[in-house]
Design a protein around this motif. Sequence first.
Motif, short mmCIF file in Angstrom:
data_model
loop_
_atom_site.label_atom_id
_atom_site.label_comp_id
_atom_site.label_asym_id
_atom_site.label_seq_id
_atom_site.Cartn_x
_atom_site.Cartn_y
_atom_site.Cartn_z
N SER A 195 -22.32 0.12 20.56
CA SER A 195 -22.59 -1.19 19.98
C SER A 195 -23.82 -1.83 20.64
CB SER A 195 -21.38 -2.10 20.15
OG SER A 195 -21.64 -3.38 19.65
N PHE A 196 -23.92 -1.72 21.95
CA PHE A 196 -25.09 -2.25 22.65
C PHE A 196 -26.37 -1.54 22.21
CE2 PHE A 196 -28.04 -2.07 26.25
CZ PHE A 196 -28.30 -3.43 26.40
N MET A 197 -26.29 -0.21 22.08
CA MET A 197 -27.47 0.54 21.64
C MET A 197 -27.87 0.16 20.22
SD MET A 197 -27.08 4.31 23.40
CE MET A 197 -25.69 4.79 22.44
N TYR A 198 -26.89 -0.04 19.34
CA TYR A 198 -27.20 -0.44 17.97
C TYR A 198 -27.81 -1.84 17.95
CZ TYR A 198 -24.42 3.55 16.45
OH TYR A 198 -23.92 4.80 16.25
N GLY A 199 -27.34 -2.74 18.80
CA GLY A 199 -27.93 -4.07 18.89
C GLY A 199 -29.37 -4.01 19.37
N CYS A 200 -29.64 -3.15 20.36
CA CYS A 200 -31.02 -2.98 20.83
C CYS A 200 -31.91 -2.41 19.74
CB CYS A 200 -31.05 -2.06 22.06
SG CYS A 200 -30.34 -2.81 23.53
N LEU A 201 -31.38 -1.48 18.95
CA LEU A 201 -32.13 -0.93 17.83
C LEU A 201 -32.46 -2.03 16.81
CD1 LEU A 201 -33.27 1.53 16.26
CD2 LEU A 201 -30.99 1.73 15.22
N GLY A 202 -31.48 -2.89 16.51
CA GLY A 202 -31.71 -3.99 15.58
C GLY A 202 -32.75 -4.97 16.09
N LEU A 203 -32.71 -5.27 17.39
CA LEU A 203 -33.70 -6.17 17.98
C LEU A 203 -35.09 -5.55 17.89
CD1 LEU A 203 -34.29 -8.76 19.58
CD2 LEU A 203 -33.90 -7.42 21.66
N THR A 204 -35.20 -4.26 18.16
CA THR A 204 -36.49 -3.57 18.08
C THR A 204 -37.02 -3.57 16.65
OG1 THR A 204 -35.83 -2.16 19.92
CG2 THR A 204 -37.68 -1.40 18.57
N PHE A 232 -31.99 -12.54 16.35
CA PHE A 232 -30.55 -12.60 16.60
C PHE A 232 -29.77 -12.00 15.42
CE2 PHE A 232 -26.54 -14.87 15.89
CZ PHE A 232 -25.86 -14.48 17.03
N GLU A 233 -30.13 -12.42 14.21
CA GLU A 233 -29.41 -11.95 13.03
C GLU A 233 -29.56 -10.44 12.82
OE1 GLU A 233 -27.21 -13.49 11.23
OE2 GLU A 233 -27.49 -15.34 12.35
N MET A 234 -30.73 -9.91 13.06
CA MET A 234 -30.93 -8.46 12.91
C MET A 234 -30.16 -7.69 13.98
SD MET A 234 -32.75 -7.66 10.27
CE MET A 234 -33.58 -6.13 10.56
N THR A 235 -30.08 -8.25 15.19
CA THR A 235 -29.30 -7.60 16.25
C THR A 235 -27.84 -7.52 15.85
OG1 THR A 235 -30.83 -8.43 17.94
CG2 THR A 235 -28.65 -7.75 18.69
N VAL A 236 -27.28 -8.62 15.39
CA VAL A 236 -25.88 -8.65 14.98
C VAL A 236 -25.65 -7.77 13.75
CG1 VAL A 236 -24.05 -10.15 14.09
CG2 VAL A 236 -25.47 -10.92 15.98
N PHE A 237 -26.57 -7.81 12.79
CA PHE A 237 -26.45 -7.01 11.57
C PHE A 237 -26.40 -5.52 11.89
CE2 PHE A 237 -28.39 -4.60 8.11
CZ PHE A 237 -27.65 -5.02 7.02
N PHE A 238 -27.34 -5.04 12.71
CA PHE A 238 -27.36 -3.62 13.05
C PHE A 238 -26.12 -3.23 13.85
CE2 PHE A 238 -31.46 -3.40 11.34
CZ PHE A 238 -31.94 -2.11 11.39
N ALA A 239 -25.76 -4.05 14.85
CA ALA A 239 -24.59 -3.70 15.67
C ALA A 239 -23.33 -3.64 14.82
CB ALA A 239 -24.43 -4.72 16.80
N ALA A 240 -23.12 -4.61 13.96
CA ALA A 240 -21.90 -4.66 13.17
C ALA A 240 -21.82 -3.53 12.15
CB ALA A 240 -21.79 -6.01 12.46
N HIS A 241 -22.86 -3.35 11.39
CA HIS A 241 -22.81 -2.35 10.33
C HIS A 241 -22.79 -0.92 10.87
CE1 HIS A 241 -23.74 -5.82 7.87
NE2 HIS A 241 -23.32 -5.12 6.84
N LEU A 242 -23.60 -0.65 11.87
CA LEU A 242 -23.60 0.70 12.43
C LEU A 242 -22.33 1.00 13.21
CD1 LEU A 242 -27.35 1.05 13.44
CD2 LEU A 242 -26.18 2.07 11.50
N MET A 243 -21.70 -0.03 13.77
CA MET A 243 -20.41 0.18 14.45
C MET A 243 -19.32 0.56 13.46
SD MET A 243 -20.45 0.14 17.61
CE MET A 243 -18.71 0.14 17.76
N VAL A 244 -19.31 -0.07 12.30
CA VAL A 244 -18.33 0.29 11.27
C VAL A 244 -18.54 1.73 10.83
CG1 VAL A 244 -17.64 -0.17 8.88
CG2 VAL A 244 -17.96 -2.07 10.46
N ILE A 245 -19.78 2.11 10.60
CA ILE A 245 -20.06 3.49 10.21
C ILE A 245 -19.66 4.46 11.31
CG2 ILE A 245 -21.94 5.10 9.66
CD1 ILE A 245 -23.33 2.69 8.27
N THR A 246 -19.98 4.14 12.55
CA THR A 246 -19.61 5.00 13.68
C THR A 246 -18.11 5.12 13.80
OG1 THR A 246 -21.61 4.38 14.87
CG2 THR A 246 -19.81 5.29 16.18
N PHE A 247 -17.39 4.01 13.65
CA PHE A 247 -15.93 4.05 13.74
C PHE A 247 -15.34 4.95 12.66
CE2 PHE A 247 -11.83 2.42 12.30
CZ PHE A 247 -11.08 2.64 13.45
N TYR A 248 -15.81 4.80 11.44
CA TYR A 248 -15.28 5.63 10.35
C TYR A 248 -15.59 7.11 10.55
CZ TYR A 248 -13.87 1.61 7.57
OH TYR A 248 -13.25 0.49 7.11
#
Length: 173
Positions: free
Chosen positions: A57-66, A104-120
């Motif tokens: 989740s942290f890595m996905y948030g960093c990706l979204g920020l980048t 901020f919004e892109m960080t949350v967007f990437f973390a949330a959506h990629l976490m759902v995909i990763t979980f599934y």
Amino acid sequence: MASKVIQAYYDDDDVLMHAVKKVKAARHHIEEVYCPFPVHGLDKAMGLAPTRIAITSFMYGCLGLTVAIVMMNYIMIQDWPQDIGGKPSFSYIENMPAFVPVMFEMTVFFAAHLMVITFYLRSRLWPFKKAENPDPRSTDDHFIMEIELHGDEAALTDLLRETGAVEINRVEK
């Protein structure tokens, strides 16, 4: 070759927790526990390793920020600079306070959506997958503990009866 498992059914989560601790103390390997709701502390009682999903989740948030920083720098500074409200359009650093909500919004967007995909993907849950629960009662009011059979079946069955199992079945997997 099919493996043999013993399924022990319980009707109370406290009895299940006590049973898991006794079975682990007797050095039997618990394959899976099916529960109708999350049971607090069950993962520790089963000896499962802690999850590393927060790291992803942290890595996905960093990706979204980048992605947000690169996107805003390209769109607002390099590709189509505009004078909006008198702000200089030639420097990303001078405009950064206006870009903070987007970052901020892109960080949350990437973390949330990629976490759902990763979980599934990690849980092997994809569209049209058939359910793997062994008994429909495990989604309503029963807890099922599956133990792989390696040795004396009678001793394991007696141990499970002592722990309060309401039903014990032997199943070929």
